[in-house]
Design an enzyme around this catalytic site. Structure first.
Site, short mmCIF file in Angstrom:
data_model
loop_
_atom_site.label_atom_id
_atom_site.label_comp_id
_atom_site.label_asym_id
_atom_site.label_seq_id
_atom_site.Cartn_x
_atom_site.Cartn_y
_atom_site.Cartn_z
N HIS A 51 4.47 0.45 4.33
CA HIS A 51 3.07 0.26 3.92
C HIS A 51 2.09 0.59 5.06
O HIS A 51 0.89 0.67 4.82
CB HIS A 51 2.81 -1.13 3.33
CG HIS A 51 2.78 -2.26 4.33
ND1 HIS A 51 2.17 -3.46 4.07
CD2 HIS A 51 3.29 -2.35 5.58
CE1 HIS A 51 2.31 -4.26 5.13
NE2 HIS A 51 2.98 -3.61 6.04
N HIS B 47 0.80 -1.22 0.00
CA HIS B 47 0.00 0.00 0.00
C HIS B 47 0.83 1.28 0.00
O HIS B 47 0.28 2.38 -0.14
CB HIS B 47 -0.98 -0.01 1.19
CG HIS B 47 -2.28 0.63 0.90
ND1 HIS B 47 -3.38 0.52 1.73
CD2 HIS B 47 -2.69 1.43 -0.13
CE1 HIS B 47 -4.39 1.21 1.22
NE2 HIS B 47 -4.01 1.76 0.10
N HIS C 169 -6.28 -1.50 8.44
CA HIS C 169 -5.33 -0.70 9.23
C HIS C 169 -5.50 0.77 8.89
O HIS C 169 -6.07 1.10 7.84
CB HIS C 169 -3.90 -1.15 8.93
CG HIS C 169 -3.70 -2.62 9.03
ND1 HIS C 169 -3.91 -3.47 7.95
CD2 HIS C 169 -3.36 -3.42 10.07
CE1 HIS C 169 -3.69 -4.72 8.33
NE2 HIS C 169 -3.36 -4.72 9.61
N ASP D 194 -2.96 2.92 8.43
CA ASP D 194 -1.86 3.35 7.55
C ASP D 194 -1.43 4.78 7.85
O ASP D 194 -1.09 5.55 6.95
CB ASP D 194 -2.25 3.20 6.07
CG ASP D 194 -2.36 1.74 5.65
OD1 ASP D 194 -2.10 0.85 6.49
OD2 ASP D 194 -2.71 1.49 4.48
N GLU E 238 -2.16 -4.64 -1.87
CA GLU E 238 -1.91 -5.71 -0.89
C GLU E 238 -2.46 -7.08 -1.26
O GLU E 238 -2.61 -7.95 -0.37
CB GLU E 238 -2.40 -5.30 0.51
CG GLU E 238 -1.72 -4.05 1.08
CD GLU E 238 -0.31 -4.28 1.63
OE1 GLU E 238 0.09 -5.46 1.81
OE2 GLU E 238 0.40 -3.28 1.85
N ASP F 78 -7.43 -1.34 0.12
CA ASP F 78 -6.50 -2.38 0.59
C ASP F 78 -7.32 -3.67 0.75
O ASP F 78 -8.32 -3.69 1.48
CB ASP F 78 -5.91 -1.94 1.94
CG ASP F 78 -4.80 -2.85 2.42
OD1 ASP F 78 -4.93 -4.09 2.28
OD2 ASP F 78 -3.81 -2.32 2.96
N ASP G 1 -6.96 -6.13 2.41
CA ASP G 1 -7.09 -6.67 3.77
C ASP G 1 -8.30 -6.08 4.52
O ASP G 1 -8.63 -6.54 5.62
CB ASP G 1 -5.79 -6.56 4.57
CG ASP G 1 -5.42 -5.14 4.99
OD1 ASP G 1 -6.29 -4.27 5.08
OD2 ASP G 1 -4.20 -4.93 5.25
N ASP H 134 -9.56 -0.13 4.43
CA ASP H 134 -8.38 -0.79 4.98
C ASP H 134 -8.69 -1.41 6.34
O ASP H 134 -9.51 -0.87 7.10
CB ASP H 134 -7.27 0.27 5.16
CG ASP H 134 -5.87 -0.28 5.02
OD1 ASP H 134 -5.54 -1.25 5.73
OD2 ASP H 134 -5.11 0.27 4.23
MN LIG Z 1 -3.24 -0.41 3.80
#
Ligand SMILES: [Mn+2]
Length: 314
Positions: free
Chosen positions: A146, A102, A131, A133, A278, A233, A235, A129
């Site tokens: 990332h 990312h 996360h 980030d 990702e 992302d 994830d 996402d």
């Molecule tokens: Mn990310």
């Protein structure tokens, strides 16, 4: 069809310098193999594929600072990506950036933001996402970049990355919506809160429903802006549906929540560029996550159960 036919420019970025686990560099290839071009042509778009932006192998580079690993080569890759994205928008196309870890978003969003800045316009950003980030070299537990791109785009972190393209921040915090988060580092949390972005952790998605969340997000990202970039992302999606990612976290978006998000964005007609990051084919099941990428991309670009609706020309 030809009067309204728009071109989607595929840009692969086989970057894994910013990630902890290896393998996301194979993402662009897996997305192509899953048939992204064919799917978009089926929706009525012209599709051009430039191939990949050059990315050095980690083995060939010194990782540099332990709190911002590979910052120099990542800067250079993002800078090349920025120029490609800018050029694509200048030509009236929709760039579709395929990662890669990312950290590529620093280049993509810099290119889109620059395109609008020269027209004295602003960009809205929807970041999907698991996360946030938004780590900086000071807060990051791993030093993996990332985990830092959204922070850098908003003006936090390594000066080299923050100033990419010669201007900062790339987006106003009030035009940023972060959706799907469920794993945020301690120091990072403080930056998220201080930044003033709009965040929708999984609890809000559960409690309010994705319909309400994405509606509010597109409104915030549209307020005073000329268009919306979505940085997705993989994830963010629950590992049940998206096992092939760099950093899986349970409790994520369902298949339908993920599609609904993309479909509502498509309905606005304000999507100017899209990015998928990702995807990690090493952890995937026979490219199922690569296939999901193609399906989500199609939803973001107008595919509907009851036929397709192409976004209007800018
Ligand atoms: Mn990310």
């Amino acid at each position: 069809m030809n009067q309204t036919q728009r071109t989607i420019r595929l840009v692969g970025v086989p970057m894994d310098l910013g990630a902890g686990r290896r393998g996301v560099d194979m993402g662009p290839s897996a997305i192509r193999i899953a048939g992204v071009s064919q799917g978009l042509r089926g929706l009525g778009y012209a599709v051009e594929d430039d191939g990949d932006v050059g990315v050095p192998a980690p083995e060939s580079r010194d990782p540099g600072p332990t709190n911002a690993r590979y910052v120099d080569p990542i800067y250079h890759v993002c800078n090349r990506l920025r120029l490609r994205v800018r050029r694509s928008l200048d030509q009236g196309e929709i760039p579709l950036v395929m990662g890669g870890d990312h950290s590529i978003a620093m280049g993509t969003v810099a290119g889109v933001a620059e395109f609008f800045q020269t027209r004295e316009q602003r960009l809205g950003l929807i970041w999907v996402d698991a996360h946030a980030d938004m780590n900086t070299p000071e807060t990051s537990p791993s030093g993996n970049i990332h985990g830092m791109p959204l922070g850098a785009l908003l003006g936090y972190g390594s000066p080299e990355l923050v100033e990419l393209g010669g201007f900062a921040p790339k987006v106003e915090a009030d035009n940023v919506a972060l959706i799907g988060i469920r794993e945020v580092d301690e120091g990072e949390r403080e930056i998220v809160l201080r930044s003033g972005i709009h965040y929708y952790e999984m609890m809000k998605v559960d409690a309010r429903g994705m319909g309400a969340v994405i509606q509010e997000a597109v409104e915030l990202a549209s307020r005073g802006t000329a268009g919306i970039h979505v940085s997705f992302d993989m994830d963010a999606v629950d590992p049940d549906y998206a096992p092939g990612v760099g950093t899986p976290v349970p409790g994520g978006l369902s298949l339908r929540e993920s599609h609904l998000l993309m479909e509502v964005v498509a309905d606005t007609g304000r999507l100017v560029s899209l990015e998928i990051a990702e995807l990690n084919p090493i952890h995937d099941n026979a490219n199922a996550t690569g296939q999901l990428v193609c399906d989500l991309v199609a939803s973001a670009l107008g595919k509907k159960v009851m036929g397709s609706l192409l976004p209007p020309r800018r």
